[in-house]
Design an enzyme around this catalytic site. Structure first.
Site, PDB file in Angstrom:
ATOM      1  N   CYS A  97       0.832  -1.207   0.000  1.00  0.00           N
ATOM      2  CA  CYS A  97       0.000   0.000   0.000  1.00  0.00           C
ATOM      3  C   CYS A  97       0.863   1.252   0.000  1.00  0.00           C
ATOM      4  O   CYS A  97       1.819   1.365   0.778  1.00  0.00           O
ATOM      5  CB  CYS A  97      -0.910  -0.012   1.219  1.00  0.00           C
ATOM      6  N   CYS A 100      -0.173   3.077   3.836  1.00  0.00           N
ATOM      7  CA  CYS A 100       0.224   2.460   5.117  1.00  0.00           C
ATOM      8  C   CYS A 100       1.493   1.630   5.016  1.00  0.00           C
ATOM      9  O   CYS A 100       1.981   1.111   6.022  1.00  0.00           O
ATOM     10  CB  CYS A 100      -0.910   1.622   5.688  1.00  0.00           C
ATOM     11  N   ASP A 321      31.446   8.615  52.572  1.00  0.00           N
ATOM     12  CA  ASP A 321      32.704   8.447  51.852  1.00  0.00           C
ATOM     13  C   ASP A 321      33.141   6.984  51.892  1.00  0.00           C
ATOM     14  O   ASP A 321      32.689   6.199  52.729  1.00  0.00           O
ATOM     15  CB  ASP A 321      33.799   9.329  52.464  1.00  0.00           C
TER      16      ASP A 321
END
Length: 503
Positions: A97, A100, A321
Site C-alpha cells: 500500500c 500504510c 565516603d
C-alpha cells in the site's frame, strides 16, 4: 477466504452466495457496498490497500470486524462496488500500500528480512504473541504502542488533499480519519488479548510495535530524475491531479520489530557498610576501580538476576565516603530494576538478604528488603529533606583533653555552623556557603589516651563532619578545633543512624 467468489452485484445483500457466514462478514460487506464507488476506484488504482480505503472513504467508524476478513476478500468486495476497477497487480497478490506501507495489510519483514503475511488479525496476533513470549515476561495485562515511519503520514496527507480537491461536496471527505496506528490497534487488539490471555489497559507492561521503512537504497529503488520531475508537475497541477509519483516510492513492506518493556519495579531496605574500602556506588577512575567493591553492586547485583531485568539503578538517602562505615540502623536505599521479567517473592528477597549478610567477606549487610510501589521515590525524597544523621568520630587533638572540654562540648545544643564547599570536593561541586545545625554532641573518653576521644554527634542532613572537626582551613566555622582552641584531626568516622522523617 481467497477462494470465495465475488458477491452478487444485485441490490439485495440478504442472500449471500459467496461464503459469508458471520454477522461481522455481513457488516463489512454492507459497509463496502456503501462506499463512494468512484473514490474506491481511484484509490485502488493508485495502490491504496483495502483497509486504507475503508479508513479514508467510509463514514462509519473503523471497526474490528475488518480484522477477520482477508485482504483478498475485501478487495473483491471493493472491486465489485468500484465496477471492477483496473489494477496492475492480481487481486490475490496486491502490492504494498502506498499509504500504510503494508501495516494495515498485516504484511511486514521480520528481523531476518523474511516476508511475513497474515490473512487476518488473529494470524498477526499469533505471530506477535510468539515474539512477546520469547521475552519471558510475567504479566496479566498490557498496553499496546505503535510507531510508524513519517512517510506514512506524508503519503496519507497527499491522498487526503487529493480526495478533498476532487470530492469536496461529499460528506465523508470532511469526517475525521482514524490514523494508521490507531487502525492497527483496532484490528489486532482483541485477537492479541485472546492470544496472550491478558487484558489491555494502562498497564505497567508495554508491547511496542515499531515499523521502520525498508531502505530504498539497498533495493536500488531511489527516486529517478523522471520521477522527481513528475512529482513536481503533480504538485504544480494542484490537488485534483495525482499519480503514483506524488508519493514516496514503496517497493517492500516495513520492517517490524516487537519490543516489550516493563515499568521499573522498586525494592527498598536499609544497608550497612562494614568496610572502609567499599564505595557506595561503582567508582572507576581512568579504568581503575577505586576500592574493593561497592554497595550498589553487592546489593543490586544480587537482586537483578532474580528479576531477570535489563539493568538497575541504585538510590540512597545520602551517602558516605568510601572510608566511612555505615552502622547502627543502616541507610535507606532503593533499587530500581528496569524491564523486569518477573517480581521476586518475599521469600526470594529474604534469601537474597541472607546471601548478602552471610557472605564470606562481610563487606555489606542488608535488612528489611522488600518490593514496594513507585510512590516510594517521593516518600524517600521527602524523608531525606527532614532527616537527621548520627555519627561516631575518632578525633585527635594536639593537646590533652580536659574535663572542662568535655563539659563545654556536651553543653552545645542546636549549634549553627557555616560551611563553605569543602576543598576536597570543590572540583565537582559549586562553591557555596551553607548553614547547618549540630543538634547535640557528647564525648566518650578513650582509656589510656588523653589526645584521642570519640565524638558522638547528631547533625542536620548535609553537614560535612570531617570539615566540622578540622575546620577545613577556616572554611567551616565554628569547628571542633576552634571550640577546643587546638588543632583537631579526624582519624575515623562511622555513621551510626539515619533518621527519615518520623522514623
Amino acid at each position: 477466504m481467497s477462494d470465495e467468489t465475488k458477491p452478487s452485484s444485485g441490490g439485495d445483500s440478504s442472500g449471500f452466495s459467496n461464503g459469508i457466514v458471520s454477522d461481522s462478514d455481513r457488516r463489512v460487506y454492507k459497509a463496502a457496498r456503501s462506499l463512494n464507488s468512484s473514490a474506491v476506484k481511484d484509490l485502488l488504482s493508485l495502490g491504496v490497500c483495502e483497509r486504507c480505503v475503508f479508513r479514508l472513504v467510509s463514514v462509519e467508524p473503523f471497526d474490528s470486524d475488518l480484522s477477520s476478513v482477508s485482504a483478498s476478500t475485501l478487495r473483491s468486495w471493493l472491486e465489485e462496488e468500484a465496477a471492477a476497477a483496473s489494477s496492475s497487480e492480481p487481486s490475490c497478490s496486491p502490492r504494498v500500500c502506498i499509504v500504510c506501507l503494508g501495516v494495515l495489510q498485516l504484511v511486514f519483514s521480520d528481523a531476518e528480512q523474511t516476508l511475513v503475511r497474515s490473512d487476518c488479525g488473529g494470524d498477526y496476533a499469533a505471530r506477535v504473541t510468539e515474539l512477546v513470549k520469547r521475552e519471558g515476561h510475567e504479566f496479566d495485562s498490557f498496553g499496546l504502542e505503535v510507531s510508524v515511519p513519517s512517510a506514512i503520514l506524508e503519503n496519507e496527507s497527499a491522498v487526503l488533499l487529493y480526495l478533498k480537491g476532487k470530492y469536496d461536496s461529499e460528506g465523508w471527505v470532511q469526517s475525521e480519519k482514524i490514523s494508521v496506528k490507531d487502525a492497527l490497534k483496532v484490528l489486532v487488539l482483541d485477537p492479541l488479548k485472546a492470544s496472550l490471555g491478558a487484558k489491555s489497559d494502562s498497564s505497567s507492561f508495554q508491547i511496542r510495535l515499531t515499523y521502520s521503512k525498508a531502505s530504498d537504497v539497498a533495493q536500488g529503488a531511489s527516486e529517478t530524475t523522471h520521477e522527481r520531475k513528475k512529482r513536481k508537475t503533480d504538485e504544480e497541477n494542484g490537488p485534483t491531479s495525482i499519480s503514483e509519483n506524488s508519493f514516496e516510492k514503496v517497493y517492500e513492506p516495513c520492517i517490524l520489530s516487537v519490543h516489550c518493556n516493563k515499568m521499573p519495579i522498586f525494592f527498598s531496605g536499609r544497608y550497612f557498610k562494614y568496610s572502609r574500602n567499599v564505595s557506595q556506588t561503582r567508582w572507576i577512575i581512568d579504568d581503575e576501580r577505586m576500592g574493593e567493591a561497592s554497595v550498589e553492586e553487592l546489593i543490586g547485583g544480587n537482586i537483578l538476576p532474580e528479576c531477570l531485568g535489563d539493568s538497575y539503578k541504585f538510590h540512597a538517602a545520602g551517602r558516605e565516603d568510601i572510608d566511612v562505615r555505615m552502622l547502627g540502623s543502616g541507610r535507606p536505599f532503593l533499587i530500581e530494576v528496569h524491564n523486569s521479567r518477573k517480581c521476586p517473592s518475599q521469600q526470594s528477597l529474604t534469601e537474597i538478604e541472607e546471601k548478602i549478610n552471610n557472605s564470606e567477606k562481610k563487606l555489606v549487610g542488608v535488612k528489611d528488603l522488600k518490593c514496594i510501589g513507585s510512590q516510594c521515590w517521593a516518600m524517600m525524597r521527602e524523608g531525606e529533606a527532614e532527616k537527621q544523621k548520627q555519627y561516631a568520630a575518632l578525633v585527635w587533638i594536639a593537646r590533652p583533653l580536659e574535663e572542662k572540654d568535655i563539659e563545654s562540648i556536651s553543653s552545645l545544643k542546636e549549634l549553627k555552623i557555616l560551611q563553605k564547599t569543602p576543598v576536597r570536593v570543590l572540583h565537582r561541586r559549586s562553591p557555596l556557603e551553607r548553614e547547618r545545625t549540630i543538634h547535640w554532641m557528647k564525648v566518650e573518653k578513650i582509656k589510656g589516651s588523653s589526645h584521642y576521644f570519640l565524638l558522638h554527634l547528631c547533625t542536620q542532613a548535609g553537614t560535612y563532619i570531617k570539615e566540622f572537626v578540622h575546620g577545613d582551613l577556616g572554611r567551616t566555622s565554628p569547628s571542633m578545633g576552634s571550640i577546643l582552641g587546638s588543632r583537631a584531626e579526624i582519624i575515623q568516622l562511622d555513621v551510626t543512624d539515619v533518621k527519615m522523617g518520623d522514623s
